[in-house]
Design an enzyme around this catalytic site. Structure first.
Site, PDB file in Angstrom:
ATOM      1  CE1 TYR A 180      -3.231   2.897   0.379  1.00  0.00           C
ATOM      2  CE2 TYR A 180      -2.850   2.895   2.753  1.00  0.00           C
ATOM      3  CZ  TYR A 180      -3.441   3.445   1.635  1.00  0.00           C
ATOM      4  OH  TYR A 180      -4.237   4.555   1.769  1.00  0.00           O
ATOM      5  CG  ASP A 194      -4.003   1.912  -3.508  1.00  0.00           C
ATOM      6  OD1 ASP A 194      -3.547   2.457  -4.540  1.00  0.00           O
ATOM      7  OD2 ASP A 194      -4.713   2.517  -2.683  1.00  0.00           O
ATOM      8  CG  HIS A 247      -9.237   1.466  -4.360  1.00  0.00           C
ATOM      9  ND1 HIS A 247      -8.072   1.644  -5.074  1.00  0.00           N
ATOM     10  CD2 HIS A 247      -9.250   2.443  -3.420  1.00  0.00           C
ATOM     11  CE1 HIS A 247      -7.401   2.672  -4.575  1.00  0.00           C
ATOM     12  NE2 HIS A 247      -8.095   3.170  -3.573  1.00  0.00           N
TER      13      HIS A 247
END
EC number: 3.1.11.2
Length: 262
Positions: free
Chosen positions: A107, A150, A253
């Site tokens: 992330y 991500d 998302h």
């Protein structure tokens, strides 16, 4: 033996437990990597996940922020984490499946709103984080590995709804795209999603600010699946589960999937 992997910024695993369950029930990926779990590890609601067969989890968490987890139907070994840029954040964890594949779940920091490290500390942290990733992969080049997560960068012109309008918007600025490419090159990574879906606009994130995200379709591809060169040819069936963005109380998302034959 084929296995299917999904990556999803869930934006609070406890708040959105019902849609994680929905995904696991309907799609049945072998491995689900979550980001922005916003939960200490011991508070992640594993009971329902385990009841669906996802009995294995490796995770790093912190209260209210960040957090990464790998849920798996397959046995998986915790092989550690790295604190890139020395932020002290739960942003990386790695696991190894019994077939020898190492999965890195990342992330990457979002970087704030202003793409200038002189006036925005968060943007500097993002660039430093990516630089540390690059240096780590350069020093210890990965093999038989998948990197997902991500990454908070939409690298290609067709990874955003309007390339020219977003050139000065964090996530699509030239310096971020350059850092992104440097990380890929250092690790010998290949963009699995774009190998399978080479042409056309493709997004995995749509802002909560849009009144009708689906009609406006002002998206960005911020979520990625990469593979090292030794296994990239085994990857196929990539897709973005766009419908999940419209589920009840959704994340902003959508999950990204890929299957590997190994």
């Amino acid at each position: 033996m084929p296995f299917t992997l999904a990556t999803w910024n869930i934006n609070s695993v406890r708040l959105r437990e019902p849609i994680v369950v929905k995904l696991l029930e309907e799609e049945r990926p072998d491995v689900l990597c979550l980001q922005e779990c916003k939960s200490p590890v011991d508070k992640i609601p594993m009971e329902q996940f385990a009841a669906l067969g996802y009995r294995h989890m490796i995770a790093r968490g912190q209260k209210g922020y960040n957090g990464v987890a790998i849920l798996s139907r397959l046995p998986i070994e915790d092989v550690g984490d790295k604190d890139f840029a020395g932020l002290g954040h739960a942003r990386h964890v790695a696991g190894r499946l019994e077939n020898g594949v190492t999965i890195h779940n990342f992330y990457v920091p979002a970087g704030g709103d202003v793409p200038d490290r002189e006036v925005n500390e968060k943007f500097g942290q993002k660039l430093d984080y990516l630089t540390d990733m690059r240096d780590w992969f350069h020093a210890d080049r990965p093999e038989k590995s998948v990197l997902v997560g991500d990454l908070n960068i939409a690298p290609r012109e067709d990874d955003v709804w309007d390339h020219k309008k977003l050139l000065k918007v964090v996530s699509h600025t030239p310096i971020e795209v350059e850092h992104f490419a440097d990380v890929m090159e250092a690790g010998g990574w290949s963009d699995v999603t774009r190998n399978d879906i080479p042409d056309g606009r493709l997004y995995s994130w749509w802002s909560y600010r849009a009144k009708d995200w689906d009609a406006a379709d002002k998206g960005r591809r911020l979520d990625h699946v990469w593979a090292t060169s030794d296994i990239k040819s085994s990857a196929h069936s990539s897709r973005v589960l766009r419908d999940a963005r419209g589920w009840e109380k959704p994340s902003d998302h959508a999950p990204v999937f890929a299957t590997f034959d190994l």
